[in-house]
Design a protein around this motif. Structure first.
Motif, PDB file in Angstrom:
ATOM      1  N   PHE A 176       0.907  -1.465  -0.301  1.00 26.03           N
ATOM      2  CA  PHE A 176      -0.261  -0.404   0.542  1.00 26.03           C
ATOM      3  C   PHE A 176       0.685   0.934   0.225  1.00 26.03           C
ATOM      4  O   PHE A 176       1.696   1.511   0.574  1.00 26.03           O
ATOM      5  N   VAL A 177       0.516   2.705  -1.308  1.00 22.73           N
ATOM      6  CA  VAL A 177       1.605   3.672  -0.719  1.00 22.73           C
ATOM      7  C   VAL A 177       0.613   4.768  -0.928  1.00 22.73           C
ATOM      8  O   VAL A 177      -0.449   4.530  -1.253  1.00 22.73           O
ATOM      9  N   ASN A 178       0.705   5.535   0.040  1.00 24.45           N
ATOM     10  CA  ASN A 178      -0.040   6.865  -0.086  1.00 24.45           C
ATOM     11  C   ASN A 178       0.359   7.684  -1.073  1.00 24.45           C
ATOM     12  O   ASN A 178       0.508   7.723  -1.522  1.00 24.45           O
ATOM     13  N   SER A 179      -0.748   8.532  -0.819  1.00 28.12           N
ATOM     14  CA  SER A 179      -1.377   9.115  -2.483  1.00 28.12           C
ATOM     15  C   SER A 179      -0.030  10.437  -1.937  1.00 28.12           C
ATOM     16  O   SER A 179       0.252  10.776  -3.498  1.00 28.12           O
ATOM     17  N   VAL A 180       0.354  10.595  -1.545  1.00 30.94           N
ATOM     18  CA  VAL A 180       1.717  11.711  -1.548  1.00 30.94           C
ATOM     19  C   VAL A 180       2.840  11.505  -2.517  1.00 30.94           C
ATOM     20  O   VAL A 180       3.063  11.472  -3.651  1.00 30.94           O
ATOM     21  N   SER A 181       2.616   9.888  -2.923  1.00 28.84           N
ATOM     22  CA  SER A 181       4.020   9.232  -3.883  1.00 28.84           C
ATOM     23  C   SER A 181       3.592   8.109  -4.833  1.00 28.84           C
ATOM     24  O   SER A 181       4.004   7.369  -5.260  1.00 28.84           O
ATOM     25  N   ILE A 182       2.077   8.302  -5.127  1.00 28.11           N
ATOM     26  CA  ILE A 182       1.600   7.356  -6.008  1.00 28.11           C
ATOM     27  C   ILE A 182       1.535   7.986  -7.355  1.00 28.11           C
ATOM     28  O   ILE A 182       0.876   7.676  -8.257  1.00 28.11           O
ATOM     29  N   ASP A 183       2.385   9.223  -7.701  1.00 29.29           N
ATOM     30  CA  ASP A 183       2.648  10.044  -9.069  1.00 29.29           C
ATOM     31  C   ASP A 183       3.035   8.841 -10.413  1.00 29.29           C
ATOM     32  O   ASP A 183       3.603   8.036  -9.534  1.00 29.29           O
ATOM     33  N   PRO A 184       2.810   8.397 -11.064  1.00 28.27           N
ATOM     34  CA  PRO A 184       2.473   7.609 -12.083  1.00 28.27           C
ATOM     35  C   PRO A 184       4.828   8.314 -12.713  1.00 28.27           C
ATOM     36  O   PRO A 184       5.397   7.095 -12.819  1.00 28.27           O
ATOM     37  N   PHE A 185       5.193   9.225 -12.090  1.00 29.01           N
ATOM     38  CA  PHE A 185       6.604   9.368 -12.707  1.00 29.01           C
ATOM     39  C   PHE A 185       7.454   8.634 -11.633  1.00 29.01           C
ATOM     40  O   PHE A 185       8.040   7.394 -11.554  1.00 29.01           O
ATOM     41  N   VAL A 186       6.774   8.642 -10.112  1.00 33.45           N
ATOM     42  CA  VAL A 186       6.994   7.765  -9.751  1.00 33.45           C
ATOM     43  C   VAL A 186       7.399   6.460  -9.469  1.00 33.45           C
ATOM     44  O   VAL A 186       8.427   5.260  -9.199  1.00 33.45           O
ATOM     45  N   MET A 187       6.218   5.951  -9.631  1.00 34.52           N
ATOM     46  CA  MET A 187       5.970   3.941  -9.961  1.00 34.52           C
ATOM     47  C   MET A 187       6.774   3.512 -10.857  1.00 34.52           C
ATOM     48  O   MET A 187       7.250   2.771 -11.021  1.00 34.52           O
ATOM     49  N   GLU A 188       6.712   4.436 -11.899  1.00 38.83           N
ATOM     50  CA  GLU A 188       7.471   4.451 -13.412  1.00 38.83           C
ATOM     51  C   GLU A 188       9.359   4.709 -12.622  1.00 38.83           C
ATOM     52  O   GLU A 188       9.999   3.315 -13.626  1.00 38.83           O
ATOM     53  N   VAL A 189       9.717   4.848 -11.967  1.00 36.35           N
ATOM     54  CA  VAL A 189      10.888   5.234 -11.915  1.00 36.35           C
ATOM     55  C   VAL A 189      11.696   3.889 -10.788  1.00 36.35           C
ATOM     56  O   VAL A 189      12.397   3.087 -11.051  1.00 36.35           O
ATOM     57  N   VAL A 190      10.624   3.690 -10.012  1.00 34.24           N
ATOM     58  CA  VAL A 190      10.626   2.599  -9.422  1.00 34.24           C
ATOM     59  C   VAL A 190      10.453   0.743 -10.393  1.00 34.24           C
ATOM     60  O   VAL A 190      11.311   0.207  -9.714  1.00 34.24           O
ATOM     61  N   GLN A 191       8.811   0.812 -10.498  1.00 38.72           N
ATOM     62  CA  GLN A 191       9.655  -0.179 -12.076  1.00 38.72           C
ATOM     63  C   GLN A 191      10.728  -0.184 -12.682  1.00 38.72           C
ATOM     64  O   GLN A 191      11.755  -1.217 -12.675  1.00 38.72           O
ATOM     65  N   ARG A 192      11.325   0.722 -12.971  1.00 36.73           N
ATOM     66  CA  ARG A 192      12.488   0.877 -14.271  1.00 36.73           C
ATOM     67  C   ARG A 192      13.543   0.765 -12.723  1.00 36.73           C
ATOM     68  O   ARG A 192      14.853  -0.383 -13.695  1.00 36.73           O
ATOM     69  N   ASN A 193      13.150   0.902 -11.618  1.00 39.26           N
ATOM     70  CA  ASN A 193      14.808  -0.061 -11.145  1.00 39.26           C
ATOM     71  C   ASN A 193      14.165  -1.240 -10.379  1.00 39.26           C
ATOM     72  O   ASN A 193      14.938  -1.820  -9.278  1.00 39.26           O
TER      73      ASN A 193
END
Length: 232
Positions: free
Chosen positions: A188-205
């Motif tokens: 579960f991730v709070n809404s402060v950090s669910i921005d698509p860019f953040v998730m893209e960085v996570v996925q790529r790494n």
């Protein structure tokens, strides 16, 4: 606006509350601003709230959902929040888990601040009697270089669910640590950090598998989401 122009001034506080105080005083005393608009950071806006209210300068659309903004509105009438309450968001996750995963073992990572504690308080309230399903809680400071130690302790609690109540940088660090340990909890991730860019960085790494299925909440429509491209 009715023949008048609005001059929008901004100063960088480097996300440092002491700098927020200094820069805010500079805007009020030197620039004679009418209002402080949409400043970001819970500790930061709380640090300047007494000064702005004493000076009678509106503190508008504050970029924080800390409960104190709503609960102390009579004491600080010149301050107005913008984000939904953090405690309410935490309670939302708690109710969801209680309804859909009542046997979950829950680990919690949150910032050691008013923001993080507000989220955690809401989670416990939402879980109700199931708050006993929380197996471990770890906090972080903004100065922490990584979150490997905290995530390792949470994994060792045998939790199968983790609540990440963190800012974007620390959310990325948390995902990286989870991936490094080969842990596969429901995230579960709070809404402060669910921005698509953040998730893209996570996925790529990390991996697509780790990111997919993560649960969060949102109160705004994301204009970059293809699914909303034709949404009125």
């Amino acid at each position: 606006m009715r023949g008048r122009k609005i001059q929008y001034l901004y100063l960088d506080d480097s996300y440092n509350p002491s700098e927020t105080v200094r820069k805010t005083r500079e805007l009020v005393q030197d620039e004679k601003v009418f209002a402080i608009f949409n400043s970001v950071g819970t500790e930061h806006v709380l640090a300047v709230r007494p000064y702005l209210n004493q000076a009678g300068v509106p503190q508008l659309f504050v970029g924080s959902g800390v409960s104190a903004l709503a609960l102390e509105r009579k004491r600080y009438p010149w301050s107005m929040g913008y984000l939904p309450r953090f405690a309410g968001e935490g309670a939302l996750y708690g109710r969801y888990v209680a309804r859909t995963r009542p046997r979950a073992k829950i680990a919690v990572l949150h910032e050691d601040s008013e923001y993080g504690r507000d989220m955690f308080t809401g989670l416990r309230r939402g879980l109700g009697r199931l708050s006993t399903r929380i197996t471990a809680v770890e906090t972080y400071a903004l100065t922490d270089g990584d979150l490997n130690s905290q995530i390792a302790h949470l994994k060792a609690s045998h939790a199968d669910t983790i609540m990440i109540f963190a800012l974007p940088t620390q959310t990325i660090q948390a995902f990286l640590a989870v991936h490094k340990l080969g842990w596969r909890p429901r995230i579960f991730v709070n809404s402060v950090s669910i921005d698509p860019f953040v998730m893209e960085v996570v996925q790529r790494n990390t991996s697509k598998r780790l990111v997919e299925g993560a649960i969060s909440s949102s109160f705004l429509k994301d204009p970059t989401d293809p699914a909303l491209a034709r949404d009125a």
